[in-house]
Design a protein around this motif. Structure first.
Motif, mmCIF file in Angstrom:
data_model
loop_
_atom_site.group_PDB
_atom_site.id
_atom_site.type_symbol
_atom_site.label_atom_id
_atom_site.label_comp_id
_atom_site.label_asym_id
_atom_site.label_seq_id
_atom_site.Cartn_x
_atom_site.Cartn_y
_atom_site.Cartn_z
ATOM 1 N N GLN A 1 5.787 -5.309 -5.125
ATOM 2 C CA GLN A 1 6.197 -6.071 -3.947
ATOM 3 C C GLN A 1 7.174 -5.286 -3.068
ATOM 4 O O GLN A 1 7.614 -5.761 -2.027
ATOM 5 C CB GLN A 1 6.841 -7.410 -4.370
ATOM 6 C CG GLN A 1 6.027 -8.211 -5.394
ATOM 7 C CD GLN A 1 4.601 -8.485 -4.940
ATOM 8 O OE1 GLN A 1 4.333 -8.662 -3.742
ATOM 9 N NE2 GLN A 1 3.653 -8.512 -5.872
ATOM 10 N N CYS A 2 7.512 -4.063 -3.476
ATOM 11 C CA CYS A 2 8.455 -3.213 -2.730
ATOM 12 C C CYS A 2 7.813 -2.756 -1.420
ATOM 13 O O CYS A 2 6.672 -2.306 -1.411
ATOM 14 C CB CYS A 2 8.815 -2.004 -3.596
ATOM 15 S SG CYS A 2 9.468 -0.577 -2.713
ATOM 16 N N PRO A 3 8.529 -2.861 -0.292
ATOM 17 C CA PRO A 3 7.938 -2.429 0.991
ATOM 18 C C PRO A 3 7.531 -0.946 0.984
ATOM 19 O O PRO A 3 6.513 -0.584 1.563
ATOM 20 C CB PRO A 3 9.063 -2.675 2.002
ATOM 21 C CG PRO A 3 9.986 -3.654 1.349
ATOM 22 C CD PRO A 3 9.866 -3.452 -0.129
ATOM 23 N N PRO B 1 7.158 3.232 -5.601
ATOM 24 C CA PRO B 1 8.194 2.364 -5.022
ATOM 25 C C PRO B 1 9.510 3.112 -4.779
ATOM 26 O O PRO B 1 9.702 4.215 -5.286
ATOM 27 C CB PRO B 1 8.387 1.304 -6.110
ATOM 28 C CG PRO B 1 8.053 2.007 -7.382
ATOM 29 C CD PRO B 1 6.988 3.023 -7.049
ATOM 30 N N CYS B 2 10.412 2.458 -4.036
ATOM 31 C CA CYS B 2 11.673 3.118 -3.676
ATOM 32 C C CYS B 2 12.681 3.087 -4.823
ATOM 33 O O CYS B 2 13.584 3.896 -4.874
ATOM 34 C CB CYS B 2 12.280 2.454 -2.443
ATOM 35 S SG CYS B 2 13.012 0.831 -2.761
ATOM 36 N N ARG B 3 12.552 2.154 -5.729
ATOM 37 C CA ARG B 3 13.444 1.935 -6.884
ATOM 38 C C ARG B 3 14.829 1.425 -6.476
ATOM 39 O O ARG B 3 15.743 1.398 -7.276
ATOM 40 C CB ARG B 3 13.641 3.217 -7.703
ATOM 41 C CG ARG B 3 12.385 3.727 -8.379
ATOM 42 C CD ARG B 3 12.747 4.992 -9.157
ATOM 43 N NE ARG B 3 11.569 5.699 -9.601
ATOM 44 C CZ ARG B 3 11.200 5.785 -10.861
ATOM 45 N NH1 ARG B 3 11.883 5.182 -11.804
ATOM 46 N NH2 ARG B 3 10.139 6.469 -11.197
ATOM 47 N N GLU B 4 15.001 1.059 -5.210
ATOM 48 C CA GLU B 4 16.331 0.635 -4.764
ATOM 49 C C GLU B 4 16.367 -0.764 -4.171
ATOM 50 O O GLU B 4 17.394 -1.429 -4.215
ATOM 51 C CB GLU B 4 16.847 1.619 -3.708
ATOM 52 C CG GLU B 4 17.333 2.912 -4.315
ATOM 53 C CD GLU B 4 17.605 3.977 -3.283
ATOM 54 O OE1 GLU B 4 17.489 3.693 -2.072
ATOM 55 O OE2 GLU B 4 17.931 5.112 -3.700
ATOM 56 N N CYS B 5 15.236 -1.231 -3.627
ATOM 57 C CA CYS B 5 15.268 -2.495 -2.898
ATOM 58 C C CYS B 5 15.367 -3.686 -3.872
ATOM 59 O O CYS B 5 15.351 -3.522 -5.090
ATOM 60 C CB CYS B 5 14.015 -2.637 -2.027
ATOM 61 S SG CYS B 5 12.508 -2.946 -2.971
ATOM 62 N N TYR B 6 15.470 -4.877 -3.316
ATOM 63 C CA TYR B 6 15.592 -6.097 -4.122
ATOM 64 C C TYR B 6 14.466 -6.201 -5.147
ATOM 65 O O TYR B 6 14.690 -6.476 -6.325
ATOM 66 C CB TYR B 6 15.578 -7.321 -3.191
ATOM 67 C CG TYR B 6 15.770 -8.631 -3.920
ATOM 68 C CD1 TYR B 6 17.050 -9.124 -4.166
ATOM 69 C CD2 TYR B 6 14.674 -9.358 -4.393
ATOM 70 C CE1 TYR B 6 17.235 -10.308 -4.859
ATOM 71 C CE2 TYR B 6 14.852 -10.542 -5.083
ATOM 72 C CZ TYR B 6 16.136 -11.012 -5.316
ATOM 73 O OH TYR B 6 16.309 -12.176 -6.007
ATOM 74 N N TYR B 7 13.230 -5.963 -4.684
ATOM 75 C CA TYR B 7 12.077 -6.104 -5.595
ATOM 76 C C TYR B 7 12.106 -5.054 -6.695
ATOM 77 O O TYR B 7 11.806 -5.348 -7.848
ATOM 78 C CB TYR B 7 10.764 -6.025 -4.805
ATOM 79 C CG TYR B 7 10.616 -7.157 -3.827
ATOM 80 C CD1 TYR B 7 10.317 -8.446 -4.296
ATOM 81 C CD2 TYR B 7 10.789 -6.969 -2.461
ATOM 82 C CE1 TYR B 7 10.194 -9.503 -3.414
ATOM 83 C CE2 TYR B 7 10.668 -8.018 -1.573
ATOM 84 C CZ TYR B 7 10.369 -9.290 -2.051
ATOM 85 O OH TYR B 7 10.260 -10.333 -1.179
ATOM 86 N N CYS B 8 12.464 -3.827 -6.338
ATOM 87 C CA CYS B 8 12.527 -2.776 -7.363
ATOM 88 C C CYS B 8 13.622 -3.089 -8.381
ATOM 89 O O CYS B 8 13.429 -2.908 -9.579
ATOM 90 C CB CYS B 8 12.785 -1.415 -6.718
ATOM 91 S SG CYS B 8 11.319 -0.756 -5.899
ATOM 92 N N ARG B 9 14.771 -3.568 -7.898
ATOM 93 C CA ARG B 9 15.857 -3.893 -8.829
ATOM 94 C C ARG B 9 15.450 -5.022 -9.773
ATOM 95 O O ARG B 9 15.997 -5.166 -10.849
ATOM 96 C CB ARG B 9 17.143 -4.247 -8.060
ATOM 97 C CG ARG B 9 17.868 -2.998 -7.562
ATOM 98 C CD ARG B 9 19.195 -3.329 -6.925
ATOM 99 N NE ARG B 9 19.061 -3.653 -5.508
ATOM 100 C CZ ARG B 9 19.337 -4.848 -4.966
ATOM 101 N NH1 ARG B 9 19.804 -5.832 -5.727
ATOM 102 N NH2 ARG B 9 19.167 -5.036 -3.680
#
Ligand SMILES: [Zn+2]
Ligand SMILES: [Zn+2]
Length: 373
Positions: free
Chosen positions: A119-121, A105-113
């Motif tokens: 669920q991270c794109p 995951p990106c660790r930055e988007c809404y889902y990661c936060r």
């Protein structure tokens, strides 16, 4: 295959062929062995020569339902040896033995936060491919590992650990995530329905977390393997009523938590019934969309929670790597069948139609390595 074969690196890594064999998904229940180009790698990427790739229930679902467009090359529980590295790859070199995650995951988007990494794109983008739409690619001789996976999702296999043991890092991670979702308390009683390889891993992890674990399965052979891995309390569901037995063992209450490690939706009701009032039920294998009937009062009045968990968590990556590489569990023992890449269609068919004696099935493009000189 002897473990010594998996630890040896008996072939030159410099000669990479132009073409390779791969098990190509061509449509519903249609996987064919084909010759395809060896993937090209770019800057920051790795070309992995696949030794072992586990067959996962989600691969089988995709093949059986046609949920994904064709053609694709599946397989994501992949271990092997680095065959080549692109520019700017300093942390790995040819000959390194590694296992790769296919999602990071990106660790930055809404889902990661909010720690819902699956669920991270970015997480949904697959970072390993053997050609066509990236889909893992482990059912092929070579896999291209993209840069963000090289940076964050590629793990070295220590000396003395086999490719077979190592290919369990991703499935173990998904099981750890499921156990986390249940918020087990030491001393709780957990029922794990289904003792396939994943059910057994979940059971061992729950036991390590301090729970009293009861396992159930229709196949006595599987319960025997569970017992040999320290899971003493087994219920043969072909002979006994699991819900009744669990209630008897818990002063009539039911289990504090129930894990459903079988895809059948028909088992959701018994799983809910086996949980005590206020208990939790984890759906771990319900990966197909559909509809089921549940008793809404079991959620509202009896305060039972239905919990889900899917895929791996980057937060548990180190923990899962430690568990597998330190051999805290002898995961190789869960492998019942090893197929060379040439027989991948048979491997997938057996995995889709499990027999009492079949557990984890792996496809091994590296099966012939020890014969190379
Ligand atoms: Zn998987
Ligand atoms: Zn994200």
């Amino acid at each position: 295959m002897a473990i010594a074969d998996q630890l040896a690196i008996p072939h030159p890594t410099s000669s990479i062929p132009a073409n390779m064999l791969a098990a190509v998904y061509r449509g519903v229940n249609d996987v064919r062995l084909e010759t395809v180009p060896v993937p090209q790698i770019g800057d920051g990427e790795i070309l992995l020569r696949v030794h072992t790739c586990g067959v996962c229930g989600t691969d089988l679902k995709k093949i059986a339902t046609g949920s994904h467009s064709a053609p694709r090359i599946f397989g994501h529980e992949t271990s092997g040896e680095v065959a080549a590295v692109g520019r700017n790859v300093s942390q790995f070199g040819p000959g390194d033995r590694v296992v790769v995650f296919h999602h990071i995951p990106c660790r930055e988007c809404y889902y990661c936060r909010h720690q819902t990494f699956a669920q991270c794109p970015t997480y949904k983008k697959v970072g390993c491919t053997a050609g066509f739409e990236p889909s893992g690619g482990g059912f092929a001789e070579y896999v291209r590992v993209m840069d963000w996976i090289v940076e964050q999702g590629t793990v070295r296999i220590p000396a003395g650990v086999s490719f077979e043991q190592a290919c369990f890092v991703e499935p173990v991670n998904t099981c750890m995530k499921g156990i986390d979702a249940l918020r087990l308390q030491p001393g709780e009683t957990i029922l794990v329905i289904g003792q396939g390889p994943i059910g057994i891993i979940l059971s061992v992890l729950a036991q390590k977390a301090g729970a009293t674990v009861i396992t159930s399965d229709l196949y006595a052979e599987r319960l025997k393997i569970a017992k040999s891995l320290g899971l003493e309390k087994t219920v043969d569901a072909s002979e006994r009523d699991v819900v009744k037995t669990v209630r008897e063992k818990t002063e009539g209450r039911g289990a504090d938590a129930v894990i459903l490690a079988v895809g059948s939706n028909g088992l959701i009701r018994p799983a809910m019934d086996a949980a005590r009032p206020g208990g939790r039920v984890l759906l771990f294998a319900q990966t197909q969309r559909g509809e089921v009937t549940i008793d809404p009062a079991s959620v509202c009045v009896d305060e039972k929670s239905l919990v889900g968990s899917y895929s791996a968590s980057v937060d548990l990556q180190e923990q899962s790597v430690r568990f597998v590489m330190n051999r805290e569990m002898d995961l190789e023992r869960l492998i019942s069948h090893r197929f060379p890449l040439l027989e991948s269609a048979r491997a997938l068919e057996l995995a889709a139609n499990p027999q009492p004696s079949s557990m984890k099935i792996v496809i091994q493009p590296g099966a012939a390595w020890s014969r190379e000189k």
